[in-house]
Motif scaffolding. Structure first.
Motif, PDB file in Angstrom:
ATOM      1  N   LYS A 102       0.868  -1.196  -0.014  1.00 36.57           N
ATOM      2  CA  LYS A 102       0.167   0.047  -0.162  1.00 36.57           C
ATOM      3  C   LYS A 102       0.838   1.064  -0.024  1.00 36.57           C
ATOM      4  O   LYS A 102       0.519   2.330  -0.642  1.00 36.57           O
ATOM      5  CB  LYS A 102      -0.881  -0.109   1.365  1.00 36.57           C
ATOM      6  N   THR A 103       1.876   1.177   0.694  1.00 35.94           N
ATOM      7  CA  THR A 103       2.588   2.274   1.080  1.00 35.94           C
ATOM      8  C   THR A 103       3.721   2.650  -0.183  1.00 35.94           C
ATOM      9  O   THR A 103       3.999   3.845  -0.446  1.00 35.94           O
ATOM     10  CB  THR A 103       3.404   2.244   2.462  1.00 35.94           C
ATOM     11  N   TYR A 104       4.357   1.711  -0.800  1.00 37.53           N
ATOM     12  CA  TYR A 104       5.227   1.799  -1.721  1.00 37.53           C
ATOM     13  C   TYR A 104       4.883   1.244  -2.942  1.00 37.53           C
ATOM     14  O   TYR A 104       4.717  -0.006  -3.005  1.00 37.53           O
ATOM     15  CB  TYR A 104       6.619   1.221  -1.252  1.00 37.53           C
ATOM     16  N   PRO A 105       4.818   1.840  -3.940  1.00 37.87           N
ATOM     17  CA  PRO A 105       4.528   1.339  -5.401  1.00 37.87           C
ATOM     18  C   PRO A 105       5.209   0.088  -5.683  1.00 37.87           C
ATOM     19  O   PRO A 105       4.485  -0.972  -6.142  1.00 37.87           O
ATOM     20  CB  PRO A 105       4.790   2.689  -6.307  1.00 37.87           C
ATOM     21  N   ASN A 106       6.723  -0.180  -5.576  1.00 37.24           N
ATOM     22  CA  ASN A 106       7.057  -1.307  -5.970  1.00 37.24           C
ATOM     23  C   ASN A 106       8.116  -1.448  -4.831  1.00 37.24           C
ATOM     24  O   ASN A 106       9.139  -1.026  -4.458  1.00 37.24           O
ATOM     25  CB  ASN A 106       7.914  -1.075  -7.296  1.00 37.24           C
ATOM     26  N   LYS A 107       7.676  -2.823  -4.458  1.00 34.10           N
ATOM     27  CA  LYS A 107       8.124  -3.317  -2.916  1.00 34.10           C
ATOM     28  C   LYS A 107       9.623  -3.562  -3.175  1.00 34.10           C
ATOM     29  O   LYS A 107      10.317  -3.776  -2.040  1.00 34.10           O
ATOM     30  CB  LYS A 107       7.221  -4.239  -2.234  1.00 34.10           C
ATOM     31  N   GLU A 108      10.117  -3.804  -4.237  1.00 31.20           N
ATOM     32  CA  GLU A 108      11.637  -4.096  -4.632  1.00 31.20           C
ATOM     33  C   GLU A 108      12.485  -2.933  -3.762  1.00 31.20           C
ATOM     34  O   GLU A 108      13.463  -3.124  -3.407  1.00 31.20           O
ATOM     35  CB  GLU A 108      11.817  -4.042  -5.934  1.00 31.20           C
TER      36      GLU A 108
ATOM     37  N   GLU B  13       7.078  -1.103  12.554  1.00 31.49           N
ATOM     38  CA  GLU B  13       7.273   0.190  12.381  1.00 31.49           C
ATOM     39  C   GLU B  13       5.871   1.201  12.777  1.00 31.49           C
ATOM     40  O   GLU B  13       6.175   2.197  13.146  1.00 31.49           O
ATOM     41  CB  GLU B  13       7.776   0.562  11.129  1.00 31.49           C
ATOM     42  N   VAL B  14       5.036   0.539  12.104  1.00 30.58           N
ATOM     43  CA  VAL B  14       3.710   1.191  12.395  1.00 30.58           C
ATOM     44  C   VAL B  14       2.873   1.103  13.967  1.00 30.58           C
ATOM     45  O   VAL B  14       2.672   2.072  14.498  1.00 30.58           O
ATOM     46  CB  VAL B  14       2.549   0.696  11.462  1.00 30.58           C
ATOM     47  N   GLU B  57      -1.282   8.760  13.335  1.00 31.06           N
ATOM     48  CA  GLU B  57      -2.260   9.649  12.140  1.00 31.06           C
ATOM     49  C   GLU B  57      -1.288   9.579  10.645  1.00 31.06           C
ATOM     50  O   GLU B  57      -2.002   9.415   9.655  1.00 31.06           O
ATOM     51  CB  GLU B  57      -2.577  11.032  12.697  1.00 31.06           C
ATOM     52  N   ASP B  58      -0.099  10.003  10.939  1.00 30.59           N
ATOM     53  CA  ASP B  58       0.663   9.858   9.722  1.00 30.59           C
ATOM     54  C   ASP B  58       0.651   8.634   8.908  1.00 30.59           C
ATOM     55  O   ASP B  58       0.923   8.516   7.857  1.00 30.59           O
ATOM     56  CB  ASP B  58       2.063  10.327  10.022  1.00 30.59           C
ATOM     57  N   ASP B  59       0.520   7.621   9.813  1.00 33.02           N
ATOM     58  CA  ASP B  59       0.420   6.349   9.182  1.00 33.02           C
ATOM     59  C   ASP B  59      -0.820   5.823   8.622  1.00 33.02           C
ATOM     60  O   ASP B  59      -0.930   4.807   8.208  1.00 33.02           O
ATOM     61  CB  ASP B  59       1.079   5.133  10.240  1.00 33.02           C
ATOM     62  N   GLY B  60      -1.961   6.806   9.116  1.00 30.67           N
ATOM     63  CA  GLY B  60      -2.972   6.447   8.254  1.00 30.67           C
ATOM     64  C   GLY B  60      -4.088   5.705   9.056  1.00 30.67           C
ATOM     65  O   GLY B  60      -4.997   5.126   8.868  1.00 30.67           O
ATOM     66  N   VAL B  61      -3.731   5.301  10.370  1.00 29.92           N
ATOM     67  CA  VAL B  61      -4.229   4.294  11.029  1.00 29.92           C
ATOM     68  C   VAL B  61      -5.353   4.983  12.127  1.00 29.92           C
ATOM     69  O   VAL B  61      -6.498   4.440  12.373  1.00 29.92           O
ATOM     70  CB  VAL B  61      -3.460   3.263  11.857  1.00 29.92           C
ATOM     71  N   ILE B  62      -5.268   5.972  12.404  1.00 32.50           N
ATOM     72  CA  ILE B  62      -6.292   6.858  13.062  1.00 32.50           C
ATOM     73  C   ILE B  62      -6.406   8.239  12.406  1.00 32.50           C
ATOM     74  O   ILE B  62      -5.669   8.687  11.823  1.00 32.50           O
ATOM     75  CB  ILE B  62      -5.690   7.175  14.639  1.00 32.50           C
ATOM     76  N   ASP B  80     -10.608   3.451   8.436  1.00 33.52           N
ATOM     77  CA  ASP B  80     -10.685   2.023   7.921  1.00 33.52           C
ATOM     78  C   ASP B  80      -9.425   1.406   7.917  1.00 33.52           C
ATOM     79  O   ASP B  80      -9.421   0.050   8.176  1.00 33.52           O
ATOM     80  CB  ASP B  80     -11.424   2.145   6.322  1.00 33.52           C
ATOM     81  N   TYR B  81      -8.445   1.909   7.533  1.00 32.76           N
ATOM     82  CA  TYR B  81      -7.059   1.105   7.514  1.00 32.76           C
ATOM     83  C   TYR B  81      -6.804   0.868   8.796  1.00 32.76           C
ATOM     84  O   TYR B  81      -6.154  -0.101   9.293  1.00 32.76           O
ATOM     85  CB  TYR B  81      -5.897   2.166   7.166  1.00 32.76           C
TER      86      TYR B  81
END
Lengths: 118, 118
Positions: A102-108, B13-14, B57-62, B80-81
């Motif tokens: 979700k966070t990075y377009p290409n996880k490579e 990390e989250v 919040e920055d990570d989009g979970v709250i 939702d995330y």
DNA sequence: TAATGTAGGCACTTTTAAGTAACAATTACG
DNA sequence: CGTAATTGTTACTTAAAAGTGCCTACATTA
């Protein structure tokens, strides 16, 4: 005696920290000896590895088996109690995967190729 | 850019650290304003609470919602995330409970009565 | 007018976690 | 005899996490 405000804190005390979940995620796939774990976790130092393994052992989630050989051979594996964490570990791994996607377009870009190390 | 050896590190990390899981466990039950969270977590300081909330919040979970009032009213809730973490959080809470029961004969000794605070 | 309540910022200090580097033990092997 | 291999310990240092104290804003209320 340690006091908790809510029970989940007790779980965090056992699997919290930077390394324990990672160690357990490896051991859930296979029993491993010390050197293997070190190779699987390029970032960890010998000291941290031993320390975290000791604490996990003290909490009863992993088993340490020493083979009487030279050079020494030590294998770590999950105990039955450790296996009770499987659900949590699996979910965490899965969530981490999809979070990367979700966070990075290409996880490579963010995932170091470790498969070769296994 | 941050590099991970295995995907689960991204999850840590989250929600890693001393407070985030606890915060999320409270928010999973109900949306809360800052002061409520502070009361629910007697150990946390204002600074840590704000800091952890920002990161979540920055990570989009709250979600942080500010009501235009005086004195200010700010409410936090799961996005939702954030709800995608429900399985993990529930399991962690359950594991913590049974771990306390397993480890301590009578959990009254280790569990601070927080129910009254809710 | 002065205190109250709420959320939060900022500079600084302390505490805890983690990293570094050197060393031990033991036996097979060249 | 000296070296490699494997796991682990210890003392020391550095980096990160967390805590402390003091400050702001502003409408309401006493």
């Amino acid at each position: 005696m340690k006091k908790y405000n809510i029970p989940v804190e007790a779980a965090l005390e056992v699997i919290g920290g930077k390394w324990k979940v990672v160690i357990l995620c490896h051991l859930i796939k296979d029993r491993r000896r010390t050197g293997e774990l070190k190779r699987l976790m390029p970032g960890i130092t010998q000291k941290m590895l031993t320390q975290q393994l000791r604490e996990l052992e003290d909490d009863g989630v992993i088993l340490r088996e020493v083979y009487n050989q030279v050079p020494p051979r030590v294998e770590y594996s999950l105990t039955d109690y450790g296996w009770s964490l499987k659900g949590i570990l699996d979910s965490l791994c899965a969530w981490g995967e999809q979070h990367i996607e979700k966070t990075y377009p290409n996880k490579e870009d963010v995932l170091v190729q470790t498969e070769e190390l296994v």
